[in-house]
Design an enzyme around this catalytic site. Sequence first.
Site, PDB file in Angstrom:
ATOM      1  N   PHE A 127       0.851  -1.188   0.000  1.00  0.00           N
ATOM      2  CA  PHE A 127       0.000   0.000   0.000  1.00  0.00           C
ATOM      3  C   PHE A 127       0.896   1.251   0.000  1.00  0.00           C
ATOM      4  O   PHE A 127       1.876   1.310   0.737  1.00  0.00           O
ATOM      5  CB  PHE A 127      -0.905  -0.035   1.235  1.00  0.00           C
ATOM      6  CG  PHE A 127      -1.998   0.988   1.216  1.00  0.00           C
ATOM      7  CD1 PHE A 127      -3.151   0.776   0.484  1.00  0.00           C
ATOM      8  CD2 PHE A 127      -1.866   2.176   1.926  1.00  0.00           C
ATOM      9  CE1 PHE A 127      -4.160   1.725   0.460  1.00  0.00           C
ATOM     10  CE2 PHE A 127      -2.878   3.129   1.902  1.00  0.00           C
ATOM     11  CZ  PHE A 127      -4.027   2.899   1.165  1.00  0.00           C
ATOM     12  N   ASP A 200       1.691  -5.310   8.321  1.00  0.00           N
ATOM     13  CA  ASP A 200       0.541  -4.408   8.205  1.00  0.00           C
ATOM     14  C   ASP A 200      -0.691  -5.290   8.036  1.00  0.00           C
ATOM     15  O   ASP A 200      -0.788  -6.066   7.074  1.00  0.00           O
ATOM     16  CB  ASP A 200       0.731  -3.485   6.993  1.00  0.00           C
ATOM     17  CG  ASP A 200      -0.381  -2.454   6.857  1.00  0.00           C
ATOM     18  OD1 ASP A 200      -1.526  -2.760   7.271  1.00  0.00           O
ATOM     19  OD2 ASP A 200      -0.132  -1.362   6.328  1.00  0.00           O
ATOM     20  N   TYR A 225     -11.007   0.777  10.645  1.00  0.00           N
ATOM     21  CA  TYR A 225     -12.217   1.239   9.942  1.00  0.00           C
ATOM     22  C   TYR A 225     -12.608   0.352   8.770  1.00  0.00           C
ATOM     23  O   TYR A 225     -13.634   0.589   8.144  1.00  0.00           O
ATOM     24  CB  TYR A 225     -12.054   2.695   9.476  1.00  0.00           C
ATOM     25  CG  TYR A 225     -10.781   2.999   8.715  1.00  0.00           C
ATOM     26  CD1 TYR A 225     -10.643   2.631   7.385  1.00  0.00           C
ATOM     27  CD2 TYR A 225      -9.722   3.654   9.337  1.00  0.00           C
ATOM     28  CE1 TYR A 225      -9.471   2.902   6.691  1.00  0.00           C
ATOM     29  CE2 TYR A 225      -8.545   3.920   8.655  1.00  0.00           C
ATOM     30  CZ  TYR A 225      -8.420   3.543   7.332  1.00  0.00           C
ATOM     31  OH  TYR A 225      -7.266   3.796   6.657  1.00  0.00           O
ATOM     32  N   LYS A 226     -11.800  -0.652   8.427  1.00  0.00           N
ATOM     33  CA  LYS A 226     -12.139  -1.550   7.308  1.00  0.00           C
ATOM     34  C   LYS A 226     -12.958  -2.730   7.852  1.00  0.00           C
ATOM     35  O   LYS A 226     -14.102  -2.541   8.227  1.00  0.00           O
ATOM     36  CB  LYS A 226     -10.863  -1.975   6.588  1.00  0.00           C
ATOM     37  CG  LYS A 226     -10.190  -0.776   5.891  1.00  0.00           C
ATOM     38  CD  LYS A 226      -8.834  -1.098   5.289  1.00  0.00           C
ATOM     39  CE  LYS A 226      -8.230   0.162   4.650  1.00  0.00           C
ATOM     40  NZ  LYS A 226      -6.813   0.021   4.326  1.00  0.00           N
ATOM     41  N   ARG A 372     -12.566  -3.827  -7.086  1.00  0.00           N
ATOM     42  CA  ARG A 372     -12.434  -4.632  -5.858  1.00  0.00           C
ATOM     43  C   ARG A 372     -13.799  -4.857  -5.219  1.00  0.00           C
ATOM     44  O   ARG A 372     -14.618  -3.939  -5.137  1.00  0.00           O
ATOM     45  CB  ARG A 372     -11.580  -3.899  -4.816  1.00  0.00           C
ATOM     46  CG  ARG A 372     -10.139  -3.682  -5.152  1.00  0.00           C
ATOM     47  CD  ARG A 372      -9.344  -3.298  -3.914  1.00  0.00           C
ATOM     48  NE  ARG A 372      -9.973  -2.224  -3.118  1.00  0.00           N
ATOM     49  CZ  ARG A 372      -9.492  -1.757  -1.989  1.00  0.00           C
ATOM     50  NH1 ARG A 372      -8.385  -2.278  -1.463  1.00  0.00           N
ATOM     51  NH2 ARG A 372     -10.084  -0.775  -1.340  1.00  0.00           N
TER      52      ARG A 372
HETATM   53  C1  PLP Z   1      -6.004   1.161   4.390  1.00  0.00           C
HETATM   54  C2  PLP Z   1      -4.548   0.917   4.538  1.00  0.00           C
HETATM   55  C3  PLP Z   1      -3.732   1.839   5.202  1.00  0.00           C
HETATM   56  C4  PLP Z   1      -4.320   3.133   5.677  1.00  0.00           C
HETATM   57  O1  PLP Z   1      -3.437   3.968   6.334  1.00  0.00           O
HETATM   58  P1  PLP Z   1      -4.015   5.237   7.114  1.00  0.00           P
HETATM   59  O2  PLP Z   1      -2.859   5.733   7.867  1.00  0.00           O
HETATM   60  O3  PLP Z   1      -5.142   4.730   7.979  1.00  0.00           O
HETATM   61  O4  PLP Z   1      -4.556   6.202   6.128  1.00  0.00           O
HETATM   62  C5  PLP Z   1      -2.405   1.509   5.397  1.00  0.00           C
HETATM   63  N1  PLP Z   1      -1.898   0.341   4.948  1.00  0.00           N
HETATM   64  C6  PLP Z   1      -2.648  -0.558   4.265  1.00  0.00           C
HETATM   65  C7  PLP Z   1      -2.063  -1.841   3.800  1.00  0.00           C
HETATM   66  C8  PLP Z   1      -3.994  -0.283   4.040  1.00  0.00           C
HETATM   67  O5  PLP Z   1      -4.743  -1.144   3.367  1.00  0.00           O
END
Ligand code: PLP
Length: 413
Positions: A127, A200, A225-226, A372
């Site tokens: 990401f 992560d 939040y996911k 997705r």
């Molecule tokens: C959604 C996501 C993030 C989000 O990072 P934020 O700091 O909450 O904006 C980070 N890493 C991965 C792999 C994600 O899917």
Amino acid sequence: MTELDRDACEELDAEDPLAPIRSQFVVPEDLIYLDGNSLGVLPRAAPERVHEMVTTEWGEGLVRSWNDAGWFDKPLTVGDRIAPLIGASPGTVVVGDSTSVNLFKALIAALRLRPGRNVIVSDADNFPTDLYMIQGAVELLGGPERRLVDATAGVALGDVLDERVAVVVLSQVDYRTGALYDMEAVTRQVHDAGALMVWDLCHSAGALPVALEECGADFAIGCTYKYLNGGPGSPAYVFVSPGLLGSARQPLTGWMGHARPFEFTSDYEPAEGITQFVISTPPLVAFAPLEASLDVWEQVSLDDVRRKSLALTGLFMDLVDTRCPEVEVVTPRAEPIRGSQVSLRHPEGYAVMQALIDRGLVGDFRAPDLMRFGLTPLYVGYADVWDAVDTLRMVLESKTWREPRFQQRSQVT
Ligand SMILES: *Cc1c(COP(=O)(O)O)cnc(C)c1O
């Protein structure tokens, strides 16, 4: 294989042990919501919990709530509630700040534990925020180097690991394809090279059972939040393995990670244990919906979640194979390497997704050409999957995605 018709899907819903959980969430009647891997739905009890937090704890309790409503310990107590979802013991997880900030803390703490080594490894497909935060750390420190695993260029993890690597940062589930890393094998490989491992978990916590401590993970981070339904911008978490809690030092030395914050001394002294990973005043209002969601998570078995997730993603891909030949399934078919989403490739994926959303099927789009669909077992059923693929089939056959209104790019895709 089960006979693939809608009745068969309804029968699967009738036998689903997780089906009753759906009523504890607000799922809009007119939507098939397959984007819980981006923003989870609202727990039904959340508005009341927020109301109580704001009117009673804040409105009436005021500053007394720091003690009386458990505000001060909230990052730790909520961390202890997330711990079982990720295979961590009590006292190893704190909640607060964003995923990106927690990544920075874990990354620098890991680097400090490997003096003399100065390479940070990640994956070109990770990401972007993970890659960017690593770049920021490299720039700030002026020493370390970033090295990337890159499947398209044929560069594997084994090719980049050597005695200079201090830390490896990977997402357990690929946010684009839904491919799942073998956490145990990868962590072992990284440790064999003498480096530390940061996982992560943004697309794994709440999507499948995670066994951080069993796999020997050193650090982990993730959002809530996911799949965890904590609400937009809800606080993220960081895990530190019990074996490193005495020695790991995170760089953002705010007063709430101090050993004795209310002595207001002029010098920083890290708190013992995971408390050191708290920086400062937590976003307490944002904890309220997350706590309502964790009340639901505490009623479900993660093995049931995984079983249903694999069944839903498998069904989705089987139906797409037989009914939507225009799209290519990019998510792995093999169950051990699959997360809880299905990604489909279509050259006009953005417009197709807008046409689907217009028909009440919500997924999302990731550049350059991936649609997705997140399959969240707590509130998505088998008949939903049937209806989703049927909607996709109709949109592809009728080519409604060609309408100009579906070509307009929004800020968030
Ligand atoms: C959604 C996501 C993030 C989000 O990072 P934020 O700091 O909450 O904006 C980070 N890493 C991965 C792999 C994600 O899917």
